[in-house]
Design a protein around this motif. Structure first.
Motif, mmCIF file in Angstrom:
data_model
loop_
_atom_site.group_PDB
_atom_site.id
_atom_site.type_symbol
_atom_site.label_atom_id
_atom_site.label_comp_id
_atom_site.label_asym_id
_atom_site.label_seq_id
_atom_site.Cartn_x
_atom_site.Cartn_y
_atom_site.Cartn_z
ATOM 1 N N VAL A 177 0.842 -1.200 0.000
ATOM 2 C CA VAL A 177 0.000 0.000 0.000
ATOM 3 C C VAL A 177 0.875 1.247 0.000
ATOM 4 O O VAL A 177 1.909 1.298 0.670
ATOM 5 C CB VAL A 177 -0.950 -0.016 1.226
ATOM 6 C CG1 VAL A 177 -1.650 1.326 1.401
ATOM 7 C CG2 VAL A 177 -1.968 -1.127 1.090
ATOM 8 N N ASN A 178 0.446 2.246 -0.781
ATOM 9 C CA ASN A 178 1.116 3.548 -0.937
ATOM 10 C C ASN A 178 2.417 3.490 -1.739
ATOM 11 O O ASN A 178 3.131 4.478 -1.821
ATOM 12 C CB ASN A 178 1.360 4.238 0.399
ATOM 13 C CG ASN A 178 0.058 4.639 1.066
ATOM 14 O OD1 ASN A 178 -0.892 5.043 0.396
ATOM 15 N ND2 ASN A 178 -0.002 4.503 2.369
ATOM 16 N N ASN A 179 2.724 2.334 -2.333
ATOM 17 C CA ASN A 179 3.888 2.226 -3.208
ATOM 18 C C ASN A 179 3.428 2.234 -4.657
ATOM 19 O O ASN A 179 2.275 1.940 -4.962
ATOM 20 C CB ASN A 179 4.664 0.934 -2.918
ATOM 21 C CG ASN A 179 5.543 1.082 -1.697
ATOM 22 O OD1 ASN A 179 6.509 1.826 -1.715
ATOM 23 N ND2 ASN A 179 5.186 0.382 -0.631
ATOM 24 N N LYS A 217 0.413 3.351 -11.430
ATOM 25 C CA LYS A 217 -0.354 4.030 -10.388
ATOM 26 C C LYS A 217 0.646 4.411 -9.310
ATOM 27 O O LYS A 217 1.406 3.574 -8.832
ATOM 28 C CB LYS A 217 -1.428 3.111 -9.814
ATOM 29 C CG LYS A 217 -2.283 3.810 -8.773
ATOM 30 C CD LYS A 217 -3.690 3.296 -8.802
ATOM 31 C CE LYS A 217 -4.674 4.170 -8.100
ATOM 32 N NZ LYS A 217 -4.546 4.454 -6.739
ATOM 33 N N GLU A 218 0.686 5.683 -8.988
ATOM 34 C CA GLU A 218 1.712 6.188 -8.074
ATOM 35 C C GLU A 218 1.594 5.605 -6.671
ATOM 36 O O GLU A 218 2.592 5.237 -6.069
ATOM 37 C CB GLU A 218 1.649 7.721 -7.984
ATOM 38 C CG GLU A 218 1.975 8.415 -9.291
ATOM 39 C CD GLU A 218 3.374 8.102 -9.793
ATOM 40 O OE1 GLU A 218 4.298 7.949 -8.976
ATOM 41 O OE2 GLU A 218 3.539 7.990 -11.018
ATOM 42 N N ASN A 219 0.382 5.527 -6.132
ATOM 43 C CA ASN A 219 0.178 5.057 -4.758
ATOM 44 C C ASN A 219 -0.901 3.980 -4.743
ATOM 45 O O ASN A 219 -2.085 4.291 -4.686
ATOM 46 C CB ASN A 219 -0.244 6.217 -3.842
ATOM 47 C CG ASN A 219 0.831 7.277 -3.760
ATOM 48 O OD1 ASN A 219 1.929 6.995 -3.321
ATOM 49 N ND2 ASN A 219 0.518 8.485 -4.204
ATOM 50 N N GLN A 239 -3.529 1.314 -3.635
ATOM 51 C CA GLN A 239 -4.426 1.205 -2.490
ATOM 52 C C GLN A 239 -5.103 -0.169 -2.517
ATOM 53 O O GLN A 239 -5.111 -0.844 -3.546
ATOM 54 C CB GLN A 239 -5.480 2.312 -2.530
ATOM 55 C CG GLN A 239 -4.902 3.722 -2.493
ATOM 56 C CD GLN A 239 -4.077 3.986 -1.248
ATOM 57 O OE1 GLN A 239 -4.496 3.697 -0.136
ATOM 58 N NE2 GLN A 239 -2.879 4.531 -1.433
#
Length: 106
Positions: free
Chosen positions: A43-45, A87-89, A91
């Motif tokens: 998550v968030n990577n 996708k940058e982050n 979820q």
């Protein structure tokens, strides 16, 4: 075999020719399409999925998530002519089945 061809008919009375331009089409192929890749991301990577397709003409690439066209947003980017989905982050709600579809007139 693509190229320019000419058919010539000739006899004692003269000569006539007809020209053809031939382009051989090659249906789209996706490298590794015979296997399903399992991808894990924290998550968030950043999440990056790669899809390399070949064919003549060059295939158009479309990304699908869970059977529906993937809407592009500020957070989802398609790069390199569709070959990379980024996708940058990532979820939890990004979990799903992603499909790369290659299409062309061939």
């Amino acid at each position: 075999d693509s190229g320019k061809y000419t058919c010539v008919a000739a006899n004692e009375a003269g000569e006539v020719s007809k020209h053809f331009s031939l382009k051989v089409l090659d249906p789209p192929r996706i490298n590794g399409s015979d296997i399903t890749e399992e991808v894990f991301v924290v998550v968030n990577n950043p999440l990056e999925l790669h899809c390399v397709a070949t064919g003549i003409p060059t295939p158009k690439l479309t990304w699908i998530k869970d059977g529906r066209p993937l809407p592009l947003t500020d957070a989802v980017h398609v790069l390199h002519g569709g070959e990379v989905l980024r996708k940058e982050n990532a979820q939890v709600q990004d979990t799903g089945r992603y499909t790369c579809l290659a299409s062309s007139t061939a």
